[in-house]
Scaffold this motif. Structure first.
Motif, short mmCIF file in Angstrom:
data_model
loop_
_atom_site.label_atom_id
_atom_site.label_comp_id
_atom_site.label_asym_id
_atom_site.label_seq_id
_atom_site.Cartn_x
_atom_site.Cartn_y
_atom_site.Cartn_z
N LYS A 1 0.81 -1.22 0.00
CA LYS A 1 0.00 0.00 0.00
C LYS A 1 0.85 1.27 0.00
O LYS A 1 0.36 2.35 -0.33
N CYS A 2 2.13 1.14 0.37
CA CYS A 2 3.01 2.31 0.35
C CYS A 2 3.54 2.60 -1.05
O CYS A 2 4.23 3.60 -1.28
N GLU B 1 9.27 8.44 1.12
CA GLU B 1 9.80 8.38 2.49
C GLU B 1 9.28 9.52 3.37
O GLU B 1 9.34 9.43 4.60
N ASN B 2 8.81 10.58 2.77
CA ASN B 2 8.21 11.67 3.55
C ASN B 2 6.83 11.28 4.08
O ASN B 2 6.44 11.67 5.18
N LYS B 3 6.12 10.48 3.29
CA LYS B 3 4.77 10.07 3.68
C LYS B 3 4.79 8.85 4.58
O LYS B 3 3.99 8.73 5.51
N TYR B 4 5.73 7.93 4.31
CA TYR B 4 5.76 6.67 5.05
C TYR B 4 7.10 6.54 5.80
O TYR B 4 8.13 6.28 5.20
N LYS B 5 7.05 6.75 7.09
CA LYS B 5 8.24 6.58 7.92
C LYS B 5 8.47 5.09 8.17
O LYS B 5 7.52 4.31 8.26
#
Length: 275
Positions: free
Chosen positions: A146-147, A163-167
Motif C-alpha cells: 500500500k506504500c 519516504e516523507n509520507k511513510y516513515k
C-alpha cells in the motif's frame, strides 16, 4: 492458505541453489505464500521448492546471471498475492524472533508503519556464531504494498517509496547471512566480477569528475574504512567472535574490481568522444 499462516508473501531468487535453499525455506515455513523466481536451475532447486509448496516463476534471463536485480524482484512483487511482502536471497535465513515479529504485524488490522527496517547479521556456516560487526546494519526488507514501494537499481537493489509520507519502523529480529557460500573465493569472485561490471556499465558514460569519484576517491576511502574496522574489531573482540580473516580480505578484492571496471568504462567514454 492455512488458518494460522502468516499473511505475507516472501520473494526469493534462485539459480542452482539446492545446496542451501532448503535451509532458507525451513525458516519461512508458515508464510502464506513463498514465491521462487528461478533462473533456469539444472539441479534439484525446483524439486525443493515444490516440496515446500512454493509458487514458481521464471526469471527473465533464463540460464544466465541476473543483470537487473530490481527487475527480477519486481516480478516477484507483482506476482505476490498479499499486501505484506518480505524478500530474501536463497542462501539467507530469518531468525525465529523476526518471524514472530512479522506474524504479529501481519495479524493486525492496522499498522503503525508500512515499511520496516530489518537488521542483518553475518553468521557461521552452522549458525552457531553470530559474528560481531562494527555497527548494526539495516535494510528495508519488509513492507506493505500500500506504500507503493517498487525495487530500483540493477545492482544492490532496494525499494523506493515516498519516504516523507511513510516513515520506516525498525524490527528487532535479525535476518542472517551464513558465511559458507561467501567463504568460497571462486564463488565470491564470480559474483563480484559480474555485479560490479554491470554497475559500471549502468553508470556509463561519466566524465572526469565521476571518474575521480568512483575510481580514486571512493575506493581509497572504502579501503581506509575497511582497515579501520578490521583493526578496531580485532582489538575489541575475541577471534572466535569475528568472521574469518580471509572473508575480510575478500572485500579488498571488491575495491580492485571497482577500479578496474570503472576505469575500463571511462576509457571507453574517452575513445568515443575524442576519436
Amino acid at each position: 492458505m492455512e488458518i494460522n499462516s502468516i499473511k505475507c508473501s516472501v520473494g526469493i531468487l534462485t539459480y542452482n541453489s539446492e545446496q542451501f535453499l532448503e535451509r532458507c525455506l525451513q525458516r519461512v515455513e508458515g508464510f502464506a505464500e513463498i514465491i521462487i523466481s528461478d533462473g533456469g536451475s539444472s539441479d534439484n532447486t525446483l524439486g525443493i521448492a515444490k516440496k515446500y509448496g512454493c509458487k514458481i516463476i521464471k526469471q527473465s534471463n533464463q540460464g544466465k546471471p541476473i543483470v537487473d536485480f530490481a527487475l527480477e524482484r519486481n516480478r516477484t512483487l507483482n506476482t505476490s498475492s498479499y499486501n505484506w511482502f518480505f524478500y530474501l536471497d536463497s542462501d539467507e535465513i530469518i531468525s525465529r524472533e523476526l518471524k514472530d515479529e512479522i506474524r504479529q504485524i501481519c495479524s493486525k488490522d492496522q499498522t503503525d508503519f508500512y515499511v520496516y527496517k530489518v537488521p542483518y547479521r553475518i553468521v557461521s556456516e552452522d549458525l552457531s556464531v553470530i559474528y560481531k560487526s562494527f555497527k548494526t546494519y539495516y535494510q528495508n526488507r519488509f513492507f506493505n504494498k500500500k506504500c507503493g514501494a517498487k525495487f530500483v537499481r540493477k545492482i544492490h537493489e532496494k525499494i523506493s517509496y515516498d519516504e516523507n509520507k511513510y516513515k520506516a519502523g525498525v524490527l528487532k529480529g535479525n535476518w542472517y547471512v551464513p558465511l559458507d557460500i561467501q567463504l568460497n573465493f571462486k564463488v565470491y569472485k564470480e559474483k563480484v566480477d559480474h555485479r560490479l561490471k554491470v554497475m559500471a556499465e549502468e553508470r556509463y558514460p561519466f566524465e572526469f569528475g565521476e571518474f575521480l569519484k568512483y575510481v580514486v576517491i571512493g575506493p581509497f576511502k572504502n579501503i581506509a574504512k575497511l582497515i579501520m574496522k578490521f583493526v578496531y574489531l580485532r582489538l575489541r573482540y575475541k577471534k572466535r567472535e569475528l568472521p574469518p580473516v580471509r572473508y575480510e580480505f575478500y572485500k579488498f578484492y571488491s575495491q580492485w574490481v571497482i577500479v578496474k571496471e570503472f576505469t575500463k568504462q571511462y576509457f571507453k567514454f574517452l575513445k568515443l568522444n575524442l576519436f
